[in-house]
Each structure stands twice: as C-alpha cells, then as structure tokens.
Design a protein around this motif. Structure first.
Motif, PDB file in Angstrom:
ATOM      1  N   HIS A 203       0.480   5.462   0.248  1.00 48.68           N
ATOM      2  CA  HIS A 203      -0.413   6.590   0.535  1.00 48.68           C
ATOM      3  C   HIS A 203      -0.162   7.701  -0.477  1.00 48.68           C
ATOM      4  O   HIS A 203       0.975   7.967  -0.839  1.00 48.68           O
ATOM      5  CB  HIS A 203      -0.214   7.094   1.960  1.00 48.68           C
ATOM      6  CG  HIS A 203      -0.595   6.071   2.974  1.00 48.68           C
ATOM      7  ND1 HIS A 203      -1.895   5.867   3.363  1.00 48.68           N
ATOM      8  CD2 HIS A 203       0.142   5.157   3.636  1.00 48.68           C
ATOM      9  CE1 HIS A 203      -1.949   4.874   4.232  1.00 48.68           C
ATOM     10  NE2 HIS A 203      -0.717   4.427   4.412  1.00 48.68           N
ATOM     11  N   THR A 204      -1.225   8.324  -0.920  1.00 47.00           N
ATOM     12  CA  THR A 204      -1.101   9.416  -1.875  1.00 47.00           C
ATOM     13  C   THR A 204      -1.120  10.743  -1.141  1.00 47.00           C
ATOM     14  O   THR A 204      -1.859  10.923  -0.179  1.00 47.00           O
ATOM     15  CB  THR A 204      -2.246   9.383  -2.905  1.00 47.00           C
ATOM     16  OG1 THR A 204      -3.491   9.515  -2.229  1.00 47.00           O
ATOM     17  CG2 THR A 204      -2.238   8.089  -3.693  1.00 47.00           C
ATOM     18  N   SER A 205      -0.268  11.636  -1.573  1.00 51.66           N
ATOM     19  CA  SER A 205      -0.244  12.986  -1.014  1.00 51.66           C
ATOM     20  C   SER A 205       0.483  13.897  -1.987  1.00 51.66           C
ATOM     21  O   SER A 205       1.205  13.437  -2.873  1.00 51.66           O
ATOM     22  CB  SER A 205       0.459  13.015   0.348  1.00 51.66           C
ATOM     23  OG  SER A 205       1.850  12.956   0.188  1.00 51.66           O
TER      24      SER A 205
ATOM     25  N   GLU B 141       5.193   9.838  -1.894  1.00 53.18           N
ATOM     26  CA  GLU B 141       5.774   8.709  -1.164  1.00 53.18           C
ATOM     27  C   GLU B 141       6.775   8.058  -2.102  1.00 53.18           C
ATOM     28  O   GLU B 141       6.528   7.918  -3.305  1.00 53.18           O
ATOM     29  CB  GLU B 141       4.704   7.695  -0.765  1.00 53.18           C
ATOM     30  CG  GLU B 141       3.803   8.168   0.345  1.00 53.18           C
ATOM     31  CD  GLU B 141       3.938   7.333   1.600  1.00 53.18           C
ATOM     32  OE1 GLU B 141       4.193   7.927   2.661  1.00 53.18           O
ATOM     33  OE2 GLU B 141       3.798   6.111   1.527  1.00 53.18           O
TER      34      GLU B 141
ATOM     35  N   HIS C 154      -7.034   8.070  -0.268  1.00 51.29           N
ATOM     36  CA  HIS C 154      -5.669   8.582  -0.166  1.00 51.29           C
ATOM     37  C   HIS C 154      -4.675   7.423  -0.086  1.00 51.29           C
ATOM     38  O   HIS C 154      -3.669   7.498   0.613  1.00 51.29           O
ATOM     39  CB  HIS C 154      -5.536   9.489   1.058  1.00 51.29           C
ATOM     40  CG  HIS C 154      -6.346  10.726   0.943  1.00 51.29           C
ATOM     41  ND1 HIS C 154      -5.903  11.853   0.288  1.00 51.29           N
ATOM     42  CD2 HIS C 154      -7.607  11.020   1.351  1.00 51.29           C
ATOM     43  CE1 HIS C 154      -6.841  12.782   0.325  1.00 51.29           C
ATOM     44  NE2 HIS C 154      -7.881  12.307   0.963  1.00 51.29           N
ATOM     45  N   MET C 155      -4.979   6.367  -0.814  1.00 50.47           N
ATOM     46  CA  MET C 155      -4.132   5.189  -0.788  1.00 50.47           C
ATOM     47  C   MET C 155      -4.326   4.414  -2.090  1.00 50.47           C
ATOM     48  O   MET C 155      -5.419   4.350  -2.623  1.00 50.47           O
ATOM     49  CB  MET C 155      -4.502   4.300   0.406  1.00 50.47           C
ATOM     50  CG  MET C 155      -3.612   3.104   0.651  1.00 50.47           C
ATOM     51  SD  MET C 155      -4.095   1.592  -0.201  1.00 50.47           S
ATOM     52  CE  MET C 155      -5.763   1.378   0.286  1.00 50.47           C
TER      53      MET C 155
ATOM     54  N   GLU D 297       0.842  -1.189   0.000  1.00 46.44           N
ATOM     55  CA  GLU D 297       0.000   0.000   0.000  1.00 46.44           C
ATOM     56  C   GLU D 297       0.878   1.240   0.000  1.00 46.44           C
ATOM     57  O   GLU D 297       1.885   1.299   0.702  1.00 46.44           O
ATOM     58  CB  GLU D 297      -0.910   0.012   1.224  1.00 46.44           C
ATOM     59  CG  GLU D 297      -1.947  -1.079   1.205  1.00 46.44           C
ATOM     60  CD  GLU D 297      -2.888  -1.021   2.403  1.00 46.44           C
ATOM     61  OE1 GLU D 297      -2.641  -0.226   3.339  1.00 46.44           O
ATOM     62  OE2 GLU D 297      -3.872  -1.777   2.396  1.00 46.44           O
TER      63      GLU D 297
END
Length: 183
Positions: free
Chosen positions: A62-64, A68, A170-171, A60
C-alpha cells in the motif's frame, strides 16, 4: 593514530568473519564498491550461485505518505507499516498514490540498483553486477515493468519488478525473487 587503527581492525574482523584470511594486493587495486554491494560482489567473483529462497511471487504494498516497509530476509517477504531493519521502504507524496511512490533503501544506504527495461526476469548475477555498478539509495518512476535489485541487510540479493501501479491507486503490486546466501 587511534582514528586509523579502529577502521583497520573493523576491516580485518569483517574479512575474517567472511572467511577470507587477509586482504591481497589484488584487493587493494580494485575500485571501491558502494555500501551494501560488497557481499554481492564477493559471491559473484567466487562463481557461487545461490538457490532461490522465495519467488518469483507477487505481493501487494500500500502506498502512503507514511510509507510501508518490506523485509526481504524472511522466508516470505513481510510488508508492514513499520519493520525495524526493513530492506525496502515504499513512500509516496502527500496524496499517497502510486504515481508519486518511491522505493528507498534503509537509512539512506546505497542498496538499490535500477535495471533497464526488459520483458525478461533478472538473474542473480545481473543483480549482483548492477548493485556493484549502479547502487543508489532510491528508485522512483514506479510504473508497470520497472525493475530493480536490492541488497538485503543480511547480504541476500533480491529482484523486484513492478507488476501494476495504477497512478491513482493506493497500492502497488510487485513480483519479488530472493536468492539465499551462497553456501
């Protein structure tokens, strides 16, 4: 004169380190490959196959907007906000959702290659060929089923498939297969 000598010395050192004696006439007539794809090309041309170092396995990410990093040269992929020398970076627009996420190669290098849609998993040879012909520095449109190949910093080939990427989440969950360097 010095401007020409330095690149020639660099090429010779690279060839010697990779186990080749010197360039041949055949080498000078082949088309150039994108940055990062030469290691994939040499392994495939020699008919070498590598064993799988990792995978297929799901991870997994995480989106930001900050991104990442994903390191694929470890025994198991590492995912952290900042990894020096990471092979893949996932960044999304200001909203940080999966719908706006994009994979980037390190330092804008052409080390990523998108693959056409298919329900089957890619092979190392398919990835090597795609990296030779279609290498780019970013892959977007990260929806379920999106497939791409990655040339790692240490020369390994990896296959990445998006398993899930809910547009408002957000993943992103990806499946990764990494082939070890040919022995």
């Amino acid at each position: 004169m010095v401007g020409i000598v330095i690149p020639v010395i660099g090429i010779l050192v690279t060839l010697l380190v990779s186990g080749r004696d010197a360039p041949t006439d055949e080498d000078s007539t082949t088309s150039s490959t994108p940055t990062g794809a030469s290691a994939a090309k040499s392994g495939e041309e020699a008919g070498e196959t590598s064993k799988i170092m990792f995978g297929p396995g799901e991870i997994e990410v995480h989106t930001s907007a900050y991104g990442e990093d994903i390191e694929l040269d470890a025994s198991r992929p590492l995912v952290e906000e900042t990894i020096k020398g990471a092979d893949l970076n996932l960044i999304s627009a200001g909203d940080g959702t999966a719908a706006s996420a994009t994979f980037f190669g390190p330092l804008a290098a052409h080390t990523l290659a998108p693959l056409p849609s298919s329900p089957s998993e890619a092979t190392e040879a398919e990835c090597a060929k795609s990296l030779q012909k279609n290498a780019t520095m970013q892959v977007d449109g990260l929806v379920k089923g999106r497939r791409l190949c990655v040339q790692t910093g240490e020369g390994r080939i990896a296959y990445v498939r998006v398993v899930s990427a809910p547009s408002t989440a957000h993943m992103i969950k990806i499946s990764v297969t990494i082939w070890d360097l040919p022995s």
